[in-house]
Design an enzyme around this catalytic site. Structure first.
Site, PDB file in Angstrom:
ATOM      1  N   ARG A   1       0.856  -1.185   0.000  1.00 32.33           N
ATOM      2  CA  ARG A   1       0.000   0.000   0.000  1.00 32.33           C
ATOM      3  C   ARG A   1       0.892   1.235   0.000  1.00 32.33           C
ATOM      4  O   ARG A   1       1.934   1.258   0.665  1.00 32.33           O
ATOM      5  CB  ARG A   1      -0.901   0.028   1.235  1.00 32.33           C
ATOM      6  CG  ARG A   1      -2.033  -1.001   1.214  1.00 32.33           C
ATOM      7  CD  ARG A   1      -3.139  -0.630   0.228  1.00 32.33           C
ATOM      8  NE  ARG A   1      -4.232  -1.583   0.229  1.00 32.33           N
ATOM      9  CZ  ARG A   1      -4.414  -2.570  -0.656  1.00 32.33           C
ATOM     10  NH1 ARG A   1      -3.563  -2.730  -1.656  1.00 32.33           N
ATOM     11  NH2 ARG A   1      -5.450  -3.377  -0.564  1.00 32.33           N
TER      12      ARG A   1
ATOM     13  N   HIS B   1      -1.842   0.582  -9.870  1.00 30.68           N
ATOM     14  CA  HIS B   1      -2.427  -0.434  -8.963  1.00 30.68           C
ATOM     15  C   HIS B   1      -2.987  -1.606  -9.783  1.00 30.68           C
ATOM     16  O   HIS B   1      -4.160  -1.966  -9.656  1.00 30.68           O
ATOM     17  CB  HIS B   1      -3.524   0.212  -8.098  1.00 30.68           C
ATOM     18  CG  HIS B   1      -3.767  -0.538  -6.809  1.00 30.68           C
ATOM     19  ND1 HIS B   1      -4.026   0.081  -5.621  1.00 30.68           N
ATOM     20  CD2 HIS B   1      -3.799  -1.872  -6.545  1.00 30.68           C
ATOM     21  CE1 HIS B   1      -4.207  -0.818  -4.672  1.00 30.68           C
ATOM     22  NE2 HIS B   1      -4.064  -2.013  -5.208  1.00 30.68           N
TER      23      HIS B   1
HETATM   24  P1  NAP Z   1      -1.835 -11.738   4.489  1.00 30.13           P
HETATM   25  O1  NAP Z   1      -2.003 -13.142   3.977  1.00 30.13           O
HETATM   26  O2  NAP Z   1      -2.696 -11.249   5.593  1.00 30.13           O
HETATM   27  O3  NAP Z   1      -0.285 -11.610   4.922  1.00 30.13           O
HETATM   28  C1  NAP Z   1       0.220 -10.444   5.519  1.00 30.13           C
HETATM   29  C2  NAP Z   1       1.693 -10.675   5.862  1.00 30.13           C
HETATM   30  O4  NAP Z   1       2.243  -9.443   6.357  1.00 30.13           O
HETATM   31  C3  NAP Z   1       1.885 -11.717   6.977  1.00 30.13           C
HETATM   32  O5  NAP Z   1       3.045 -12.487   6.745  1.00 30.13           O
HETATM   33  C4  NAP Z   1       2.078 -10.825   8.208  1.00 30.13           C
HETATM   34  O6  NAP Z   1       2.840 -11.413   9.262  1.00 30.13           O
HETATM   35  C5  NAP Z   1       2.849  -9.673   7.618  1.00 30.13           C
HETATM   36  N1  NAP Z   1       2.734  -8.490   8.481  1.00 30.13           N
HETATM   37  C6  NAP Z   1       1.627  -7.810   8.849  1.00 30.13           C
HETATM   38  N2  NAP Z   1       1.941  -6.806   9.692  1.00 30.13           N
HETATM   39  C7  NAP Z   1       3.284  -6.877   9.871  1.00 30.13           C
HETATM   40  C8  NAP Z   1       4.203  -6.130  10.640  1.00 30.13           C
HETATM   41  N3  NAP Z   1       3.827  -5.115  11.427  1.00 30.13           N
HETATM   42  N4  NAP Z   1       5.510  -6.479  10.601  1.00 30.13           N
HETATM   43  C9  NAP Z   1       5.914  -7.516   9.827  1.00 30.13           C
HETATM   44  N5  NAP Z   1       5.095  -8.286   9.071  1.00 30.13           N
HETATM   45  C10 NAP Z   1       3.786  -7.948   9.097  1.00 30.13           C
HETATM   46  O7  NAP Z   1      -1.998 -10.699   3.295  1.00 30.13           O
HETATM   47  P2  NAP Z   1      -1.783 -10.978   1.712  1.00 30.13           P
HETATM   48  O8  NAP Z   1      -2.949 -11.645   1.123  1.00 30.13           O
HETATM   49  O9  NAP Z   1      -0.445 -11.587   1.551  1.00 30.13           O
HETATM   50  O10 NAP Z   1      -1.794  -9.468   1.154  1.00 30.13           O
HETATM   51  C11 NAP Z   1      -0.835  -8.526   1.615  1.00 30.13           C
HETATM   52  C12 NAP Z   1      -1.135  -7.157   1.064  1.00 30.13           C
HETATM   53  O11 NAP Z   1      -0.811  -7.106  -0.330  1.00 30.13           O
HETATM   54  C13 NAP Z   1      -2.607  -6.745   1.094  1.00 30.13           C
HETATM   55  O12 NAP Z   1      -3.004  -6.318   2.383  1.00 30.13           O
HETATM   56  C14 NAP Z   1      -2.606  -5.587   0.110  1.00 30.13           C
HETATM   57  O13 NAP Z   1      -2.219  -4.412   0.789  1.00 30.13           O
HETATM   58  C15 NAP Z   1      -1.495  -5.980  -0.880  1.00 30.13           C
HETATM   59  N6  NAP Z   1      -2.060  -6.341  -2.208  1.00 30.13           N
HETATM   60  C16 NAP Z   1      -1.810  -5.514  -3.268  1.00 30.13           C
HETATM   61  C17 NAP Z   1      -2.326  -5.814  -4.530  1.00 30.13           C
HETATM   62  C18 NAP Z   1      -1.984  -4.966  -5.735  1.00 30.13           C
HETATM   63  O14 NAP Z   1      -2.603  -5.137  -6.797  1.00 30.13           O
HETATM   64  N7  NAP Z   1      -1.043  -4.049  -5.651  1.00 30.13           N
HETATM   65  C19 NAP Z   1      -3.130  -6.956  -4.704  1.00 30.13           C
HETATM   66  C20 NAP Z   1      -3.357  -7.791  -3.593  1.00 30.13           C
HETATM   67  C21 NAP Z   1      -2.815  -7.471  -2.351  1.00 30.13           C
HETATM   68  P3  NAP Z   1       2.375 -12.764   9.997  1.00 30.13           P
HETATM   69  O15 NAP Z   1       2.690 -13.859   8.990  1.00 30.13           O
HETATM   70  O16 NAP Z   1       3.210 -12.839  11.199  1.00 30.13           O
HETATM   71  O17 NAP Z   1       0.896 -12.616  10.253  1.00 30.13           O
END
Ligand code: NAP
Length: 308
Positions: A223, A271
């Site tokens: 983000r 995006h």
């Molecule tokens: P997810 O499965 O919830 O995984 C989030 C990861 O981030 C987990 O490994 C989590 O740690 C880690 N995390 C969260 N807070 C943290 C912190 N303070 N310090 C260190 N690590 C932290 O989410 P996801 O499905 O992978 O998606 C991640 C993000 O990608 C979405 O929220 C969105 O912002 C972005 N995204 C972007 C697009 C695009 O088109 N640009 C598309 C899809 C998603 P833990 O493993 O310990 O819980």
């Protein structure tokens, strides 16, 4: 009882069409239908403004149109309403394609060769060795792990950082703020795949980005608010960072005079790293409503305390 699509600023028609296919007869409305508020059981949305949700007294579940749900966590979100996000394996694969494409453009000097081609110049440069292409992925969730896995067969060493310790085969993992400096110091290619939370807002600033090796490349598909954009610009302008690929921005779209559009070391995209399929979004929303009706746990619910 019905599902309401409030996907603004995304067009509601494709979501409504996919929901009608998936809902097995549950009525699906958009904002233009002005549905009776008491009939709304589920809302599918990308973002939410305060004051909206209390209008729907029988709301059971709030579903995000995307993998992130931070824009739905409004102060007046009723305590009993779970918020779900989308987990689409193909979305992880598409994001990994984007990250690999932008990274290889950098590590294989493709921009430099395109400039040489324009001058009909035949000049060979040494290939950057894998030890100078260590990839560090911030966030080891569905998206981060897909990115990490995509780099392994390319021969680049891969590290990953998460909030709590994770094990990912072939990936050197780090966890928590204590291990962040060590993780950053080994990332020639830093990829942000973090959700936006209070902890990750502004996390990529001068202090943290300057802990990367000199000449590092930064890719953000998380983000925009996670990056202090003037700090990134200063490190690019000063030559400390070699380049950046940005798919997300503090303000979307960035204003026409924003530096990211014209900076020679920046690849800026609107995006588009990935879009979950409408069918998957719809199916997961319908599943969430059925689970809410049956009082079942919500596997795709975000933890409201953690913020993701
Ligand atoms: P997810 O499965 O919830 O995984 C989030 C990861 O981030 C987990 O490994 C989590 O740690 C880690 N995390 C969260 N807070 C943290 C912190 N303070 N310090 C260190 N690590 C932290 O989410 P996801 O499905 O992978 O998606 C991640 C993000 O990608 C979405 O929220 C969105 O912002 C972005 N995204 C972007 C697009 C695009 O088109 N640009 C598309 C899809 C998603 P833990 O493993 O310990 O819980």
């Amino acid at each position: 009882m019905a599902i309401l699509v409030l996907s603004n600023p995304l067009p509601s028609a494709p979501f409504a069409a996919a929901l009608r296919q998936a809902s097995g007869g549950i009525p699906v409305w958009t904002e233009q239908d002005s549905p009776p508020p008491e009939a709304v059981e589920a809302i599918l949305a990308w973002r939410m403004r305060p004051g909206i949700l209390p209008q729907y007294p029988n709301l059971r579940v709030l579903c995000s149109t995307g993998a992130g749900a931070e824009k739905l966590l409004v102060d007046d979100l009723p305590e009993h309403v779970p918020v779900t996000r989308v987990v689409d394996p193909m979305q992880g694969v598409e994001i990994a394609q984007y990250v690999v494409a932008t990274t290889l453009q950098f590590t294989r000097d493709l921009k430099l060769y395109a400039e040489q081609q324009a001058r009909a110049e035949w000049k060979r440069h040494p290939v950057r060795t894998a030890v100078r292409c260590r990839v560090g992925v911030m966030g080891l969730g569905a998206v981060g792990q897909a990115i990490a896995r995509a780099f392994l067969p390319l021969g680049y060493p891969v590290g990953g950082w998460s909030r709590t310790p994770r094990e990912v085969p072939g990936v050197a993992t780090f966890a928590g703020m204590d291990e962040l400096p060590e993780f950053l110091s080994q990332a020639d290619i830093l990829v942000c795949a973090l959700p936006l939370t209070d902890e990750t807002r502004g996390l990529l600033n001068h202090h943290t980005l300057a802990q990367l090796p000199r000449g590092a490349f930064f890719v953000n598909i998380g983000r925009g608010e996670q990056v202090v954009e003037p700090d990134l610009r200063a490190l690019l302008d000063g030559g400390y960072l070699a380049g950046a690929a940005l798919d997300v921005f503090e303000r979307e779209p960035p204003p026409p005079d924003n530096w990211v559009w014209s900076h020679p070391q920046v690849v800026a995209t609107p995006h588009i790293a990935a879009q979950a399929s409408f069918d998957t979004v719809a199916q997961q929303c319908v599943d969430a409503l059925r689970r809410a009706r049956d009082g079942l746990p919500q596997p795709l619910a975000v933890d409201r305390q953690r913020g993701y």
